[in-house]
Design a protein around this motif. Structure first.
Motif, PDB file in Angstrom:
ATOM      1  N   ALA A   1      26.946   4.703 -25.646  1.00 22.17           N
ATOM      2  CA  ALA A   1      26.505   5.894 -24.897  1.00 22.17           C
ATOM      3  C   ALA A   1      27.624   6.394 -23.982  1.00 22.17           C
ATOM      4  CB  ALA A   1      25.275   5.534 -24.074  1.00 22.17           C
ATOM      5  N   PRO A   2      27.714   7.719 -23.800  1.00 22.88           N
ATOM      6  CA  PRO A   2      28.767   8.265 -22.927  1.00 22.88           C
ATOM      7  C   PRO A   2      28.486   7.978 -21.450  1.00 22.88           C
ATOM      8  CG  PRO A   2      27.291  10.011 -23.653  1.00 22.88           C
ATOM      9  CD  PRO A   2      26.862   8.768 -24.383  1.00 22.88           C
ATOM     10  N   LEU A   3      29.533   8.081 -20.634  1.00 25.70           N
ATOM     11  CA  LEU A   3      29.343   8.097 -19.187  1.00 25.70           C
ATOM     12  C   LEU A   3      28.636   9.395 -18.817  1.00 25.70           C
ATOM     13  CD1 LEU A   3      32.843   7.062 -17.708  1.00 25.70           C
ATOM     14  CD2 LEU A   3      30.908   5.603 -18.324  1.00 25.70           C
ATOM     15  N   LEU A   4      27.848   9.360 -17.768  1.00 28.27           N
ATOM     16  CA  LEU A   4      27.206  10.578 -17.273  1.00 28.27           C
ATOM     17  C   LEU A   4      27.696  10.772 -15.841  1.00 28.27           C
ATOM     18  CD1 LEU A   4      23.477  11.393 -17.855  1.00 28.27           C
ATOM     19  CD2 LEU A   4      24.757  12.238 -15.904  1.00 28.27           C
ATOM     20  N   ILE A   5      28.497  11.808 -15.649  1.00 30.30           N
ATOM     21  CA  ILE A   5      29.176  12.013 -14.368  1.00 30.30           C
ATOM     22  C   ILE A   5      28.690  13.320 -13.742  1.00 30.30           C
ATOM     23  CG2 ILE A   5      31.441  12.262 -13.254  1.00 30.30           C
ATOM     24  CD1 ILE A   5      31.097   9.528 -14.585  1.00 30.30           C
ATOM     25  N   PRO A   6      27.985  13.254 -12.609  1.00 30.83           N
ATOM     26  CA  PRO A   6      27.526  14.496 -11.958  1.00 30.83           C
ATOM     27  C   PRO A   6      28.706  15.318 -11.462  1.00 30.83           C
ATOM     28  CG  PRO A   6      26.546  12.539 -10.933  1.00 30.83           C
ATOM     29  CD  PRO A   6      27.613  12.059 -11.853  1.00 30.83           C
ATOM     30  N   ARG A   7      28.582  16.639 -11.503  1.00 30.47           N
ATOM     31  CA  ARG A   7      29.568  17.511 -10.869  1.00 30.47           C
ATOM     32  C   ARG A   7      29.341  17.456  -9.348  1.00 30.47           C
ATOM     33  NH1 ARG A   7      33.994  18.507 -12.419  1.00 30.47           N
ATOM     34  NH2 ARG A   7      34.051  20.349 -11.120  1.00 30.47           N
ATOM     35  N   PRO A   8      30.374  17.783  -8.547  1.00 25.51           N
ATOM     36  CA  PRO A   8      30.230  17.671  -7.099  1.00 25.51           C
ATOM     37  C   PRO A   8      29.074  18.495  -6.536  1.00 25.51           C
ATOM     38  CG  PRO A   8      32.513  18.194  -7.703  1.00 25.51           C
ATOM     39  CD  PRO A   8      31.723  18.200  -8.958  1.00 25.51           C
ATOM     40  N   LYS A   9      28.869  19.710  -7.106  1.00 28.19           N
ATOM     41  CA  LYS A   9      27.779  20.563  -6.591  1.00 28.19           C
ATOM     42  C   LYS A   9      26.895  21.013  -7.750  1.00 28.19           C
ATOM     43  CE  LYS A   9      31.226  22.505  -3.627  1.00 28.19           C
ATOM     44  NZ  LYS A   9      32.271  23.456  -3.869  1.00 28.19           N
ATOM     45  N   GLY A  10      25.608  21.124  -7.511  1.00 34.93           N
ATOM     46  CA  GLY A  10      24.707  21.713  -8.500  1.00 34.93           C
ATOM     47  C   GLY A  10      24.306  20.740  -9.590  1.00 34.93           C
ATOM     48  N   PRO A  11      23.562  21.274 -10.581  1.00 38.47           N
ATOM     49  CA  PRO A  11      22.955  20.415 -11.599  1.00 38.47           C
ATOM     50  C   PRO A  11      23.876  20.072 -12.774  1.00 38.47           C
ATOM     51  CG  PRO A  11      22.250  22.673 -11.897  1.00 38.47           C
ATOM     52  CD  PRO A  11      23.160  22.672 -10.701  1.00 38.47           C
ATOM     53  N   ARG A  12      25.062  20.657 -12.811  1.00 40.40           N
ATOM     54  CA  ARG A  12      25.940  20.399 -13.958  1.00 40.40           C
ATOM     55  C   ARG A  12      26.445  18.962 -13.944  1.00 40.40           C
ATOM     56  NH1 ARG A  12      29.299  26.064 -13.232  1.00 40.40           N
ATOM     57  NH2 ARG A  12      27.710  27.375 -14.173  1.00 40.40           N
ATOM     58  N   PHE A  13      26.782  18.480 -15.145  1.00 40.55           N
ATOM     59  CA  PHE A  13      27.344  17.135 -15.239  1.00 40.55           C
ATOM     60  C   PHE A  13      28.325  17.085 -16.402  1.00 40.55           C
ATOM     61  CE2 PHE A  13      24.822  15.703 -18.919  1.00 40.55           C
ATOM     62  CZ  PHE A  13      23.774  16.620 -18.901  1.00 40.55           C
ATOM     63  N   GLU A  14      29.050  15.972 -16.495  1.00 41.82           N
ATOM     64  CA  GLU A  14      30.003  15.769 -17.584  1.00 41.82           C
ATOM     65  C   GLU A  14      29.602  14.526 -18.363  1.00 41.82           C
ATOM     66  OE1 GLU A  14      33.841  17.431 -15.043  1.00 41.82           O
ATOM     67  OE2 GLU A  14      33.195  15.367 -14.904  1.00 41.82           O
ATOM     68  N   LEU A  15      29.860  14.555 -19.662  1.00 42.62           N
ATOM     69  CA  LEU A  15      29.680  13.376 -20.510  1.00 42.62           C
ATOM     70  C   LEU A  15      31.059  12.836 -20.856  1.00 42.62           C
ATOM     71  CD1 LEU A  15      26.882  14.662 -22.929  1.00 42.62           C
ATOM     72  CD2 LEU A  15      26.634  13.072 -20.991  1.00 42.62           C
ATOM     73  N   GLY A  16      31.247  11.548 -20.630  1.00 43.38           N
ATOM     74  CA  GLY A  16      32.577  10.952 -20.831  1.00 43.38           C
ATOM     75  C   GLY A  16      32.631  10.076 -22.076  1.00 43.38           C
ATOM     76  N   PHE A  17      33.594  10.380 -22.932  1.00 39.37           N
ATOM     77  CA  PHE A  17      33.788   9.629 -24.179  1.00 39.37           C
ATOM     78  C   PHE A  17      35.243   9.165 -24.275  1.00 39.37           C
ATOM     79  CE2 PHE A  17      30.447  12.696 -25.079  1.00 39.37           C
ATOM     80  CZ  PHE A  17      29.532  12.001 -25.856  1.00 39.37           C
ATOM     81  N   ILE A  18      35.449   8.017 -24.872  1.00 43.71           N
ATOM     82  CA  ILE A  18      36.816   7.606 -25.208  1.00 43.71           C
ATOM     83  C   ILE A  18      36.987   7.756 -26.718  1.00 43.71           C
ATOM     84  CG2 ILE A  18      38.520   5.756 -25.178  1.00 43.71           C
ATOM     85  CD1 ILE A  18      37.183   4.596 -22.743  1.00 43.71           C
ATOM     86  N   LEU A  19      37.819   8.723 -27.104  1.00 43.14           N
ATOM     87  CA  LEU A  19      38.106   8.952 -28.519  1.00 43.14           C
ATOM     88  C   LEU A  19      39.455   8.310 -28.857  1.00 43.14           C
ATOM     89  CD1 LEU A  19      35.830  10.986 -28.133  1.00 43.14           C
ATOM     90  CD2 LEU A  19      37.184  12.688 -29.362  1.00 43.14           C
ATOM     91  N   GLN A  20      39.582   7.845 -30.078  1.00 41.89           N
ATOM     92  CA  GLN A  20      40.875   7.308 -30.512  1.00 41.89           C
ATOM     93  C   GLN A  20      41.480   8.249 -31.550  1.00 41.89           C
ATOM     94  OE1 GLN A  20      40.765   3.385 -32.251  1.00 41.89           O
ATOM     95  NE2 GLN A  20      42.777   2.918 -31.410  1.00 41.89           N
ATOM     96  N   ARG A  21      42.755   8.543 -31.324  1.00 38.59           N
ATOM     97  CA  ARG A  21      43.441   9.458 -32.245  1.00 38.59           C
ATOM     98  C   ARG A  21      43.728   8.763 -33.566  1.00 38.59           C
ATOM     99  NH1 ARG A  21      48.260  10.542 -34.685  1.00 38.59           N
ATOM    100  NH2 ARG A  21      49.365  12.470 -34.249  1.00 38.59           N
ATOM    101  N   LYS A  22      43.317   9.373 -34.639  1.00 39.42           N
ATOM    102  CA  LYS A  22      43.664   8.860 -35.962  1.00 39.42           C
ATOM    103  C   LYS A  22      44.955   9.512 -36.430  1.00 39.42           C
ATOM    104  CE  LYS A  22      38.951   8.025 -37.632  1.00 39.42           C
ATOM    105  NZ  LYS A  22      37.950   8.449 -38.629  1.00 39.42           N
ATOM    106  N   SER A  23      45.561   8.978 -37.472  1.00 34.21           N
ATOM    107  CA  SER A  23      46.835   9.531 -37.949  1.00 34.21           C
ATOM    108  C   SER A  23      46.624  10.885 -38.629  1.00 34.21           C
ATOM    109  CB  SER A  23      47.491   8.580 -38.924  1.00 34.21           C
ATOM    110  OG  SER A  23      46.585   8.292 -39.953  1.00 34.21           O
TER     111      SER A  23
END
Ligand SMILES: C[S@@+](CC[C@H](N)C(=O)[O-])C[C@H]1O[C@@H](n2cnc3c(N)ncnc32)[C@H](O)[C@@H]1O
Length: 199
Positions: A177-199
Motif C-alpha cells: 500500500a502507498p504512503l498517505l501524506i496529508p497536504r499542509p492545508k486542506g483536504p488534499r493528500f499525496e500517495l507515495g510509491f517507490i517505483l523501480q526503473r526498468k531498462s
C-alpha cells in the motif's frame, strides 16, 4: 496553487508559495527511516522549490541535487546548503527541467508536487526525462497529488492515469500500500510509491 498560468519566479518573489511545507515532507522522513535510500546516494529533486528535502538529504550525507526554474528558490536553497555546511556535494541548479541533462544518471529521483503542475503532454515528456535521469534499477520516490478536482494546477494524479504514464513495461510498481501524506492545508493528500526503473 492558483488556477491561472503560473510564473514561478514571480510567485517566489511575492512570497506566494502556499505549497511550501517549511520543512522536509513526512514522506521523505518515512522513506529515510525505512532505509529506502542507500548510503551516499545521488538524488535528484526536480521542481524542488526551496528544497527542504534537498537539505535533509544533504545533511544525511547524500549527494542531493535540487532543480528548479525559479532563480529565487535556487538562490535560497544554495544559501541554506552553505549555512548547513552541506554545499560540498549537494547543490541547487536553476534550469528548466525540460532542458536539463545531467552529466551522470542518478541513484534516486524524488518527485514531489512538480508532476502535478504539468499538463498531460508535459507529463509524458517528464516521464521520459525521469526514466533517462535514473540509472537502470534505480528508484523513483513518487508522490501523487490527490485533489479530487477537475482541472489544475495542481492536477489530480489519478492512479489509473499514473499507471499508464509510468508504464509497467518501464517501471516496477510496488505491491504494498502507498504512503498517505496529508497536504499542509486542506483536504488534499499525496500517495507515495517507490517505483523501480526498468531498462
Ligand atoms: C508546487 S511547487 C513545489 C515545490 C516543491 N517541490 C515543494 O514541494 O515545496 C512546483 C515547483 O516546480 C517548479 N517548476 C515548475 N515548472 C518547472 C520547470 N519547467 N523546470 C523546473 N522547475 C519547474 C516551480 O518553480 C516550483 O518551485
Amino acid at each position: 496553487m492558483k488556477e491561472e498560468s503560473l510564473n514561478w519566479e514571480e510567485r517566489y518573489q511575492e512570497g506566494d508559495t502556499g505549497w511550501d511545507r517549511g520543512g522536509p515532507s513526512a514522506a521523505l522522513m518515512q522513506w529515510l527511516d525505512a532505509g529506502a535510500i542507500s548510503e551516499g546516494s545521488s538524488v535528484l529533486i526536480p521542481g524542488c522549490g526551496y528544497g527542504h528535502e534537498v537539505i535533509e538529504l544533504a545533511k544525511r550525507g547524500h549527494k542531493a541535487t535540487g532543480l528548479d526554474i525559479a532563480p529565487s528558490a535556487i538562490k535560497a536553497l544554495n544559501h541554506s546548503l552553505s549555512e548547513t555546511g552541506a554545499s560540498a556535494s549537494s547543490l541547487g541548479v536553476c534550469a528548466d527541467l525540460f532542458e536539463y541533462e545531467p552529466a551522470q544518471p542518478f541513484d534516486v529521483v524524488y518527485e514531489q508536487t512538480c508532476l502535478c503542475t504539468l499538463n498531460a503532454k508535459q507529463s509524458q515528456d517528464y516521464e521520459k526525462s525521469l526514466h533517462r535521469w535514473l540509472k537502470e534499477d534505480a528508484i523513483l520516490l513518487l508522490l501523487l497529488m490527490q485533489t479530487g478536482d477537475a482541472g489544475g494546477p495542481p492536477f489530480h494524479c489519478d492512479l489509473k492515469d499514473m499507471r499508464q504514464l509510468f508504464d509497467p513495461s518501464r517501471w516496477s510498481w510496488p505491491t504494498k500500500a502507498p504512503l498517505l501524506i496529508p497536504r499542509p492545508k486542506g483536504p488534499r493528500f499525496e500517495l507515495g510509491f517507490i517505483l523501480q526503473r526498468k531498462s
